[in-house]
Design a protein around this motif. Sequence first.
Motif, mmCIF file in Angstrom:
data_model
loop_
_atom_site.group_PDB
_atom_site.id
_atom_site.type_symbol
_atom_site.label_atom_id
_atom_site.label_comp_id
_atom_site.label_asym_id
_atom_site.label_seq_id
_atom_site.Cartn_x
_atom_site.Cartn_y
_atom_site.Cartn_z
ATOM 1 N N LEU A 266 16.784 -20.280 45.956
ATOM 2 C CA LEU A 266 15.570 -19.896 46.665
ATOM 3 C C LEU A 266 15.677 -20.303 48.129
ATOM 4 O O LEU A 266 16.496 -21.139 48.502
ATOM 5 N N ASN A 267 14.830 -19.701 48.956
ATOM 6 C CA ASN A 267 14.828 -20.088 50.360
ATOM 7 C C ASN A 267 14.141 -21.437 50.540
ATOM 8 O O ASN A 267 13.690 -22.059 49.572
ATOM 9 N N LYS A 269 11.278 -22.321 51.830
ATOM 10 C CA LYS A 269 9.867 -22.348 51.434
ATOM 11 C C LYS A 269 9.567 -21.149 50.541
ATOM 12 O O LYS A 269 8.997 -20.150 50.986
ATOM 13 N N PRO A 270 9.955 -21.205 49.272
ATOM 14 C CA PRO A 270 9.728 -20.070 48.373
ATOM 15 C C PRO A 270 8.241 -19.775 48.211
ATOM 16 O O PRO A 270 7.407 -20.690 48.197
ATOM 17 N N ASN A 271 7.913 -18.495 48.092
ATOM 18 C CA ASN A 271 6.519 -18.067 48.074
ATOM 19 C C ASN A 271 5.766 -18.539 46.833
ATOM 20 O O ASN A 271 4.535 -18.600 46.833
ATOM 21 N N TYR A 272 6.492 -18.895 45.780
ATOM 22 C CA TYR A 272 5.795 -19.309 44.556
ATOM 23 C C TYR A 272 4.926 -20.546 44.793
ATOM 24 O O TYR A 272 3.956 -20.791 44.062
ATOM 25 N N ARG A 273 5.255 -21.305 45.840
ATOM 26 C CA ARG A 273 4.465 -22.502 46.132
ATOM 27 C C ARG A 273 3.042 -22.153 46.579
ATOM 28 O O ARG A 273 2.143 -22.992 46.505
ATOM 29 N N ASN A 274 2.863 -20.928 47.055
ATOM 30 C CA ASN A 274 1.544 -20.514 47.537
ATOM 31 C C ASN A 274 0.703 -19.841 46.454
ATOM 32 O O ASN A 274 -0.478 -19.573 46.658
ATOM 33 N N ILE A 275 1.317 -19.539 45.320
ATOM 34 C CA ILE A 275 0.609 -18.805 44.270
ATOM 35 C C ILE A 275 -0.190 -19.768 43.390
ATOM 36 O O ILE A 275 0.306 -20.808 42.971
ATOM 37 N N GLY A 285 -2.570 -16.076 46.765
ATOM 38 C CA GLY A 285 -1.308 -16.468 47.399
ATOM 39 C C GLY A 285 -0.160 -15.515 47.191
ATOM 40 O O GLY A 285 0.998 -15.891 47.361
ATOM 41 N N LEU A 286 -0.461 -14.264 46.825
ATOM 42 C CA LEU A 286 0.613 -13.297 46.595
ATOM 43 C C LEU A 286 1.083 -12.636 47.884
ATOM 44 O O LEU A 286 2.108 -11.963 47.887
ATOM 45 N N ASN A 287 0.354 -12.788 48.969
ATOM 46 C CA ASN A 287 0.724 -12.143 50.232
ATOM 47 C C ASN A 287 1.907 -12.847 50.878
ATOM 48 O O ASN A 287 2.067 -14.027 50.755
#
Length: 287
Positions: A266-267, A269-275, A285-287
């Motif tokens: 993963l990068n 700051k993976p986006n899953y942290r915002n979901i 947090g899907l945006n």
Amino acid sequence: PFANIAHGNSSIIADKIALKLADFVVTEAGFGSDMGFEKFCNIKVRESGKQPDAAVLVVTLKALKANSGIASDADINKPDMQRLQAGFANLNWHINNVVKYGVPVVVAINHFPTDTQPELDWLQQAVSKTSAFGCEISHSFTHGASGAEQLAKTVAAATEQASDFKFLYDTNTSIISKLLTIAESGYGANSVKLTTQATEQMQQFDALGFSHLPLCIAKTPMSISHDPSIKGVPTNFELPITELRLNAGAGFITALVGKVMTMPGLNIKPNYRNIDIDEAGNIIGLN
């Protein structure tokens, strides 16, 4: 397959199907020209026999600033001509790297709403002084297909140019010779250093009759070198080969460089942290 750990290209079968259905086929070679493009030329083209008529080098202002080597806490989306100009050396290296294969290259500046006109103007002017065939700003991010129309026309014109495609190395040379060629001509290193394990594997593959296979280098995509912290255009470094893996069925030998991980990660700051799910049960947090 990601180009940092595999060849990073579409299948030959997919390309053949596409070529029967369209006049132009655009296929992605992952990451920079030191990775997916190098493997496209030295692995895929050898197998398919179909040489590229042109190459498109996609760049963003943010990517150039990130490759400047200038440490800064400033927002990378903000205007910063110093970092942009410093990062241009990296783009120029990739342009020359593609031209080395005898392939006309078009630079596509992927435009984003945060880009500023002075920076775009400077970059286009800088590219015009390189060996690139052309440079166009693509507005496909905001305007879809119509935003890339001029880019498509320039790429089509590039395919009409005389092509003098050449491989980077001869597969009939030794494994160590191919490693040295890729390290020196492909990355800018001045030497390679094999671990004891890699040396023993090289000798084993040679004894088994597989030394004629092309190489698939697995390394970080964050730098032209093996070290993700080295930006810009690294030179005069030693490329560490930690392990060799025989992929006899696929038809190449994979060389692991440095501390590369062969499992996609993963990068930062993976986006899953915002979901999350709010109190009403809605997913946020899907945006």
